[in-house]
Design a protein around this motif. Structure first.
Motif, PDB file in Angstrom:
ATOM      1  N   TYR A  48      30.357 -32.006 -15.748  1.00 43.06           N
ATOM      2  CA  TYR A  48      29.131 -31.265 -16.066  1.00 43.06           C
ATOM      3  C   TYR A  48      29.286 -30.464 -17.355  1.00 43.06           C
ATOM      4  O   TYR A  48      28.422 -30.506 -18.234  1.00 43.06           O
ATOM      5  CB  TYR A  48      28.783 -30.338 -14.900  1.00 43.06           C
ATOM      6  CG  TYR A  48      27.629 -29.406 -15.191  1.00 43.06           C
ATOM      7  CD1 TYR A  48      26.318 -29.859 -15.163  1.00 43.06           C
ATOM      8  CD2 TYR A  48      27.863 -28.072 -15.509  1.00 43.06           C
ATOM      9  CE1 TYR A  48      25.258 -29.002 -15.437  1.00 43.06           C
ATOM     10  CE2 TYR A  48      26.810 -27.206 -15.791  1.00 43.06           C
ATOM     11  CZ  TYR A  48      25.515 -27.677 -15.749  1.00 43.06           C
ATOM     12  OH  TYR A  48      24.473 -26.828 -16.037  1.00 43.06           O
ATOM     13  N   GLU A  53      26.021 -33.635 -18.509  1.00 47.91           N
ATOM     14  CA  GLU A  53      25.134 -34.445 -17.683  1.00 47.91           C
ATOM     15  C   GLU A  53      24.310 -33.554 -16.751  1.00 47.91           C
ATOM     16  O   GLU A  53      24.701 -32.437 -16.424  1.00 47.91           O
ATOM     17  CB  GLU A  53      25.936 -35.465 -16.874  1.00 47.91           C
ATOM     18  CG  GLU A  53      26.625 -36.505 -17.737  1.00 47.91           C
ATOM     19  CD  GLU A  53      27.316 -37.590 -16.925  1.00 47.91           C
ATOM     20  OE1 GLU A  53      27.322 -37.466 -15.683  1.00 47.91           O
ATOM     21  OE2 GLU A  53      27.837 -38.537 -17.527  1.00 47.91           O
ATOM     22  N   THR A  54      23.173 -34.062 -16.319  1.00 49.99           N
ATOM     23  CA  THR A  54      22.310 -33.296 -15.428  1.00 49.99           C
ATOM     24  C   THR A  54      22.915 -33.245 -14.031  1.00 49.99           C
ATOM     25  O   THR A  54      23.789 -34.055 -13.674  1.00 49.99           O
ATOM     26  CB  THR A  54      20.910 -33.918 -15.348  1.00 49.99           C
ATOM     27  OG1 THR A  54      21.012 -35.209 -14.739  1.00 49.99           O
ATOM     28  CG2 THR A  54      20.293 -34.060 -16.741  1.00 49.99           C
ATOM     29  N   THR A  66      22.063 -33.164  -4.910  1.00 49.66           N
ATOM     30  CA  THR A  66      21.880 -32.392  -6.142  1.00 49.66           C
ATOM     31  C   THR A  66      22.137 -30.907  -5.902  1.00 49.66           C
ATOM     32  O   THR A  66      22.764 -30.237  -6.728  1.00 49.66           O
ATOM     33  CB  THR A  66      20.447 -32.593  -6.686  1.00 49.66           C
ATOM     34  OG1 THR A  66      20.217 -33.981  -6.902  1.00 49.66           O
ATOM     35  CG2 THR A  66      20.256 -31.845  -8.001  1.00 49.66           C
ATOM     36  N   ARG A 232      19.960 -26.278 -19.972  1.00 53.31           N
ATOM     37  CA  ARG A 232      18.770 -26.582 -19.185  1.00 53.31           C
ATOM     38  C   ARG A 232      18.739 -25.720 -17.922  1.00 53.31           C
ATOM     39  O   ARG A 232      18.096 -26.078 -16.933  1.00 53.31           O
ATOM     40  CB  ARG A 232      18.754 -28.073 -18.817  1.00 53.31           C
ATOM     41  CG  ARG A 232      18.605 -28.992 -20.001  1.00 53.31           C
ATOM     42  CD  ARG A 232      18.543 -30.450 -19.568  1.00 53.31           C
ATOM     43  NE  ARG A 232      19.793 -30.873 -18.949  1.00 53.31           N
ATOM     44  CZ  ARG A 232      20.804 -31.401 -19.630  1.00 53.31           C
ATOM     45  NH1 ARG A 232      20.704 -31.564 -20.940  1.00 53.31           N
ATOM     46  NH2 ARG A 232      21.911 -31.764 -19.014  1.00 53.31           N
TER      47      ARG A 232
END
Length: 254
Positions: A48, A53-54, A66, A232
């Motif tokens: 991460y 990466e998301t 998630t 994000r």
């Protein structure tokens, strides 16, 4: 979703270090039964941070939900960030090492915010982000990172808010910085400003830039961790993320 094998440009030493922190924390919490073991959680967190990466992508890659991936990352980042040195500890370490000077520089961590979010907009960088102050050794090794402030905050103001100028003055540690720190004090050396400068000032500015340039690479070293290229998540987490990455990067260069 398609899957493929991928490499992570980090050493096994960093993975072992992070896994050890997570293992000890689980033992302290008496929370040993989880979907991923400490080593797998450490790998998830490093993917991460390093690759940016998301959460949906890393969750799929590690076969967890998630929300679980999010919790694993939050836990690890908080634990590692706690190991980041304080400003006073960094200054004392710099003096013990015998550095002739240190380099102070601000950097902007971009965030995904709208134009309406004016407090986060940096006029200098023409984008939204969070202001982070970085203190580095002459060779560019990061020594300390600050917390985060909105991108609209000027570098000199940010340095004063975090007490950097006052502590550097008290330690009598010579500091090189760019023109954003004009007025910081006699121990903070900045380039001469203005047009049509005499040759002596141009020569001094060139020497100043040569000495400062390696130190300013510290920001580039930290931003090799792609999560810092555009956040994000909540902007207020920027400082904690940078501190965690600072600690992990230090393991890479040992």
């Amino acid at each position: 979703m398609l899957f493929y094998r991928a490499a992570l440009p980090l050493s096994s030493q960093t993975l072992t270090y992070l896994a050890g922190i997570l293992r000890r924390n689980r033992q302290a919490l008496k929370s040993t039964k989880r979907r991923l073991n400490p080593g797998q959680q450490a790998m998830l967190v490093l993917v991460y941070l390093r690759k940016g990466e998301t959460f949906a992508e890393i969750a799929a890659g590690f076969d967890v939900g998630t929300a679980t991936a999010w919790r694993y990352v939050q836990e690890a980042v908080a634990l590692v960030a706690q190991r980041s040195p304080t400003l006073d500890q960094a200054i004392r370490a710099a003096k013990r090492t015998g550095y002739a000077f240190v380099v102070l520089d601000g950097t902007l961590i971009p965030i995904d915010r709208l134009a309406a979010d004016r407090p986060f907009y940096s006029g200098k960088h023409k984008r939204h982000g969070m202001n982070i102050q970085v203190l580095a050794a002459p060779d560019g090794t990061p020594l300390w990172t600050s917390g985060s402030l909105p991108g609209s905050v000027h570098d000199l103001k940010a340095a004063r808010i975090w007490g950097i100028i006052r502590r550097l003055q008290a330690a009598k540690l010579i500091t090189l910085a760019d023109k954003a720190y004009v007025g910081a004090g006699e121990k903070v050396l900045v380039p001469y400003k203005g047009r049509d400068k005499p040759q002596s000032q141009k020569t001094a500015n060139s020497a100043h830039a040569r000495l400062r340039a390696p130190g300013e690479r510290a920001n580039a070293v930290l931003k090799n961790w792609r999560i810092l290229r555009k956040l994000r998540c909540c902007p207020l987490r920027a400082g904690q993320l940078v501190k965690a990455i600072f600690v992990l990067q230090a393991r890479e260069v040992r």
